[in-house]
Design a protein around this motif. Structure first.
Motif, PDB file in Angstrom:
ATOM      1  N   THR A 235       0.836  -1.196   0.000  1.00 54.72           N
ATOM      2  CA  THR A 235       0.000   0.000   0.000  1.00 54.72           C
ATOM      3  C   THR A 235       0.868   1.241   0.000  1.00 54.72           C
ATOM      4  OG1 THR A 235      -0.089   0.103   2.409  1.00 54.72           O
ATOM      5  CG2 THR A 235      -1.828  -1.147   1.315  1.00 54.72           C
TER       6      THR A 235
ATOM      7  N   LYS B  31     -10.657  -7.097   3.295  1.00 52.20           N
ATOM      8  CA  LYS B  31     -11.826  -6.281   3.643  1.00 52.20           C
ATOM      9  C   LYS B  31     -11.415  -5.116   4.528  1.00 52.20           C
ATOM     10  CE  LYS B  31     -15.421  -9.742   3.278  1.00 52.20           C
ATOM     11  NZ  LYS B  31     -16.453 -10.527   3.896  1.00 52.20           N
TER      12      LYS B  31
ATOM     13  N   ARG C 187      -9.650  -2.573   2.313  1.00 53.78           N
ATOM     14  CA  ARG C 187     -10.598  -1.923   1.412  1.00 53.78           C
ATOM     15  C   ARG C 187     -11.467  -0.924   2.160  1.00 53.78           C
ATOM     16  NH1 ARG C 187     -15.481  -5.338  -0.163  1.00 53.78           N
ATOM     17  NH2 ARG C 187     -15.754  -4.853   2.016  1.00 53.78           N
ATOM     18  N   ASP C 188     -11.994  -1.336   3.296  1.00 51.75           N
ATOM     19  CA  ASP C 188     -12.872  -0.457   4.066  1.00 51.75           C
ATOM     20  C   ASP C 188     -12.112   0.767   4.591  1.00 51.75           C
ATOM     21  OD1 ASP C 188     -14.859  -2.276   3.556  1.00 51.75           O
ATOM     22  OD2 ASP C 188     -14.798  -3.202   5.550  1.00 51.75           O
TER      23      ASP C 188
ATOM     24  N   LYS D 234     -11.577   3.158   1.743  1.00 55.70           N
ATOM     25  CA  LYS D 234     -12.794   3.916   1.413  1.00 55.70           C
ATOM     26  C   LYS D 234     -12.959   5.098   2.358  1.00 55.70           C
ATOM     27  CE  LYS D 234     -15.683   0.343  -0.693  1.00 55.70           C
ATOM     28  NZ  LYS D 234     -16.885  -0.497  -0.512  1.00 55.70           N
TER      29      LYS D 234
ATOM     30  N   THR E 206      -7.270  -4.361  -8.215  1.00 54.59           N
ATOM     31  CA  THR E 206      -8.643  -4.762  -8.533  1.00 54.59           C
ATOM     32  C   THR E 206      -8.928  -6.168  -8.020  1.00 54.59           C
ATOM     33  OG1 THR E 206      -8.475  -3.434 -10.538  1.00 54.59           O
ATOM     34  CG2 THR E 206     -10.308  -4.967 -10.414  1.00 54.59           C
TER      35      THR E 206
ATOM     36  N   THR F 128      -9.400  -6.119  -4.315  1.00 54.03           N
ATOM     37  CA  THR F 128     -10.728  -5.604  -3.988  1.00 54.03           C
ATOM     38  C   THR F 128     -11.790  -6.673  -4.218  1.00 54.03           C
ATOM     39  OG1 THR F 128     -10.001  -3.390  -4.621  1.00 54.03           O
ATOM     40  CG2 THR F 128     -12.364  -3.734  -4.441  1.00 54.03           C
TER      41      THR F 128
ATOM     42  N   ALA G 204     -11.758  -8.999  -1.433  1.00 54.49           N
ATOM     43  CA  ALA G 204     -12.420  -8.428  -0.263  1.00 54.49           C
ATOM     44  C   ALA G 204     -13.940  -8.565  -0.350  1.00 54.49           C
ATOM     45  CB  ALA G 204     -12.046  -6.954  -0.117  1.00 54.49           C
ATOM     46  N   ASP G 205     -14.476  -8.684  -1.562  1.00 54.56           N
ATOM     47  CA  ASP G 205     -15.922  -8.825  -1.741  1.00 54.56           C
ATOM     48  C   ASP G 205     -16.413 -10.235  -1.429  1.00 54.56           C
ATOM     49  OD1 ASP G 205     -16.128  -6.175  -2.483  1.00 54.56           O
ATOM     50  OD2 ASP G 205     -15.958  -6.591  -4.631  1.00 54.56           O
TER      51      ASP G 205
END
Length: 174
Positions: free
Chosen positions: A26, A91, A94-95, A98, A118, A121, A124-125
């Motif tokens: 990151t 997750k 990602r959260d 956001k 991508t 992400t 994470a879904d």
């Protein structure tokens, strides 16, 4: 940084890469120390978020046999080493990204496979490991019930067929 310190840091990072099931790179430029602490807490106990020098991290990754991340070591880079559920850590990242757009997911490696931001992400879904295992167990149980019903139906249908044949012969006077 002294040469001994550098080699110690490389060895520690190499060990993290080898013992982790995933590593997500990151960019944390602009995040405060309090936000980084909040990120570490949101990742839970199955991930370790480490800030290290790009050169040392790149050398450690290459020593661990991971060379697919070389292009991602530009700018301030931090690595989330995941030792538990990769989906849960993805997750969390990602959260947090956001809520804090300054955290940018660059990419990573999961079980030796290079992944783009991508793909991370999408990972994470997914639902958690426990939920997926429960769904699999339910599907297997349903298939077994269907098979049992099919096997039980064969003798029942055979008995009905034999009874119909007996009744037909009785009507015919045989």
């Amino acid at each position: 940084m002294a040469k001994a310190d550098k080699s110690g840091a490389i060895a520690e990072l190499k060990n993290e890469f080898e013992s982790s099931s995933a590593a997500v790179l990151t960019e944390y430029r602009g995040l405060t120390v309090a936000q980084l602490k909040e990120l570490r807490v949101s990742l839970g106990g199955n991930a370790k978020f480490a800030v290290a020098k790009n050169t040392l991290t790149k050398i450690a990754a290459n020593n661990a046999g991971i060379d697919s991340l070389d292009d991602l070591f530009q700018g301030p880079t931090a690595v989330a080493f995941v030792k538990g559920d990769v989906v849960e850590a993805a997750k969390g990242l990602r959260d947090f990204a956001k809520a804090n757009p300054l955290l940018v997911i660059k990419g990573g490696v999961v079980d030796g496979k290079s992944m783009s931001p991508t793909e991370i992400t999408k990972l994470a879904d997914l639902e958690s490991r426990e939920v997926l295992l429960a769904k699999l167990a339910g599907a297997l149980k349903a298939k077994q019930s269907q098979a049992a019903a099919t096997f039980a139906a064969l003798p029942t249908q055979m008995a009905r067929l034999a009874e119909a044949l007996r009744a037909k012969r009785e009507e015919a006077g045989e």
